[in-house]
Write a protein that holds these residues in place. Structure first.
Motif, PDB file in Angstrom:
ATOM      1  N   UNK A   1       0.834  -1.199   0.000  1.00  0.00           N
ATOM      2  CA  UNK A   1       0.000   0.000   0.000  1.00  0.00           C
ATOM      3  C   UNK A   1       0.874   1.257   0.000  1.00  0.00           C
ATOM      4  N   UNK A   2       1.935   1.251   0.808  1.00  0.00           N
ATOM      5  CA  UNK A   2       2.839   2.399   0.842  1.00  0.00           C
ATOM      6  C   UNK A   2       3.544   2.593  -0.499  1.00  0.00           C
ATOM      7  N   UNK A   3       3.860   1.493  -1.166  1.00  0.00           N
ATOM      8  CA  UNK A   3       4.489   1.597  -2.480  1.00  0.00           C
ATOM      9  C   UNK A   3       3.544   2.256  -3.483  1.00  0.00           C
TER      10      UNK A   3
ATOM     11  N   UNK B   1      10.197   1.375  -5.789  1.00  0.00           N
ATOM     12  CA  UNK B   1      11.028   0.231  -6.210  1.00  0.00           C
ATOM     13  C   UNK B   1      11.955  -0.213  -5.088  1.00  0.00           C
ATOM     14  N   UNK B   2      12.592   0.724  -4.408  1.00  0.00           N
ATOM     15  CA  UNK B   2      13.483   0.354  -3.301  1.00  0.00           C
ATOM     16  C   UNK B   2      12.697  -0.297  -2.172  1.00  0.00           C
ATOM     17  N   UNK B   3      11.506   0.213  -1.906  1.00  0.00           N
ATOM     18  CA  UNK B   3      10.668  -0.378  -0.869  1.00  0.00           C
ATOM     19  C   UNK B   3      10.250  -1.787  -1.235  1.00  0.00           C
TER      20      UNK B   3
ATOM     21  N   UNK C   1      10.842  -5.417   0.596  1.00  0.00           N
ATOM     22  CA  UNK C   1       9.717  -6.279   0.948  1.00  0.00           C
ATOM     23  C   UNK C   1       9.923  -7.697   0.423  1.00  0.00           C
ATOM     24  N   UNK C   2      10.605  -7.822  -0.704  1.00  0.00           N
ATOM     25  CA  UNK C   2      10.906  -9.154  -1.208  1.00  0.00           C
ATOM     26  C   UNK C   2      11.812  -9.915  -0.244  1.00  0.00           C
ATOM     27  N   UNK C   3      12.744  -9.208   0.401  1.00  0.00           N
ATOM     28  CA  UNK C   3      13.592  -9.846   1.401  1.00  0.00           C
ATOM     29  C   UNK C   3      12.771 -10.281   2.621  1.00  0.00           C
ATOM     30  N   UNK C   4      11.860  -9.425   3.065  1.00  0.00           N
ATOM     31  CA  UNK C   4      11.003  -9.790   4.189  1.00  0.00           C
ATOM     32  C   UNK C   4      10.113 -10.962   3.820  1.00  0.00           C
ATOM     33  N   UNK C   5       9.581 -10.956   2.616  1.00  0.00           N
ATOM     34  CA  UNK C   5       8.713 -12.052   2.175  1.00  0.00           C
ATOM     35  C   UNK C   5       9.481 -13.368   2.104  1.00  0.00           C
ATOM     36  N   UNK C   6      10.753 -13.309   1.687  1.00  0.00           N
ATOM     37  CA  UNK C   6      11.562 -14.534   1.609  1.00  0.00           C
ATOM     38  C   UNK C   6      11.860 -15.115   2.985  1.00  0.00           C
TER      39      UNK C   6
END
Length: 392
Positions: free
Chosen positions: A290-292, A351-353, A357-362
């Motif tokens: 949502x923030x993205x 994009x940076x956010x 988030x992909x790291x958190x999701x992993x």
């Protein structure tokens, strides 16, 4: 424990707590008194009732400090202006407009140019967050306010839209149709996916997310008036005597401040600590999406969004207090900035956010989707919410 919670500032009273209101700060170091008495006989009871005397007792509050919520600070601007109407004047405007329409003088030349414009909500008597209070000027009553409840509602609507879109694509089935007039707003809140309810709550329990009221840094003396004319459904042209509009002030706004109660988020649901952490990470990923979208400028704030108002340009997102995620960031937090002065540079923030988030999701380890093979990671817990509702 209650005294310790008061001392730590965790107690909130009254309404609009989701917008940061109702916070209680103790007055002084020893803000309590504890007295005891022994009504052993009628004389002792009569003495206490008559004179109010009792023995002073000692009690020590528990230490409830050491906890700070996750804080998201969004530095932003608006090229179009953000408008939230003063509700009292909006009703007055509607009454005057109806009176003019029913008047025989309405068709007289020039009469249809007279109307009462909607004016923005002002911060009269508002108790500011400390960050805004320090920067508030002497004419605080002239400041405009973007209510935290308004921003919170926009964030919830977009989070629900993202979650429902993922569920439709993953499960291949239609969800409840909210266009049905028999479905009330409270039913809509209750039927939101679990991650949305964890963040924003329902009518039965609070959510973990709080959005503080945002005020303007200054108000310029001369507003600009934006005028509209309602259409005539019969002729297809402009309706006579149906002018309406708003008064807008082009100004700078203070940052939007969002607080997330990670302890409340981690304690949601009857799961093991590991699964509760994964579910909290999933909710964080949904909030990050949502923030993205806010950073890209596709999520307008305030009202009159269909008339071109409410556009947002995000220049920086600062996140602190995220040690509960178990990442290497700790309390140092994260910061995402735009890379140029171009309005489209908010996409770089997004994009940076999203990369983070992909790291958190992993890091979400428990992502069994119960037979749904094309959905993994944070969205697994959206499928889980549908299964929980079916079981209930």
């Amino acid at each position: 424990m209650i005294l310790g919670l008061f001392r730590s500032g965790a107690i909130r009273l009254g309404a609009r707590q989701g917008a940061g209101w109702g916070r209680v700060v103790p007055d002084g170091e020893h803000f309590w008194s504890l007295k005891s008495f022994a009504p052993d006989d009628a004389a002792a009871l009569k003495s206490w009732l008559g004179e109010g005397q009792a023995d002073q007792a000692d009690i020590q509050p528990l230490d409830c400090s050491g906890y700070a919520p996750t804080r998201i600070t969004i530095t932003w601007s608006t090229p179009t202006g953000v408008f939230v109407a003063e509700p009292g004047l909006s009703k007055k405007q509607q009454a005057e407009r109806n009176a003019r329409r029913n008047s025989p003088e309405t068709i007289t030349e020039g009469k249809d140019q007279q109307y009462t414009p909607s004016v923005p909500l002002r911060a009269d008597g508002t108790k500011w967050p400390e960050e805004a209070k320090e920067r508030a000027n002497a004419s605080a009553r002239s400041q405009l306010v973007l209510p935290g409840s308004s921003v919170r509602g926009a964030l919830r609507t977009r989070a629900s839209r993202i979650a429902r879109t993922v569920l439709v694509g993953a499960l291949g089935q239609e969800l409840e149709d909210w266009s049905d007039p028999t479905v009330g707003v409270h039913d809509q809140l209750a039927s939101d996916p679990s991650l949305v309810r964890d963040l924003f709550g329902t009518t039965e329990h609070r959510g973990a997310l709080t959005v503080l009221d945002t005020v303007t840094r200054r108000v310029r003396k001369n507003p600009r008036r934006v005028t509209h004319n309602a259409g005539d459904r019969w002729t297809g042209g402009a309706a006579e005597g149906a002018l309406y509009g708003e008064e807008l002030w082009d100004q700078a706004w203070e940052p939007i401040v969002i607080e997330l109660d990670s302890k409340r988020l981690l304690s949601t649901g009857a799961h093991s600590p590991e699964r509760s952490l994964d579910r909290a990470k999933a909710a964080w990923c949904l909030l990050g999406l949502v923030l993205a979208e806010l950073a890209t400028g596709t999520l307008p704030l305030g009202s009159r969004g269909t008339r071109g108002l409410g556009q947002v340009e995000v220049s920086k997102i600062r996140i602190s207090g995220i040690d509960w995620l178990g990442t290497e960031d700790g309390r140092g937090g994260r910061e995402f900035r735009k890379r140029s002065d171009s309005p489209a540079s908010g996409q770089a923030v997004a994009r940076d956010l999203l990369t983070w988030l992909q790291e958190v999701n992993a890091s979400i380890t428990d992502n069994e989707a119960g037979g749904v093979t094309d959905i993994t990671g944070w969205s697994t817990y959206l499928v889980e919410s549908v299964k929980e509702d079916a079981d209930a």
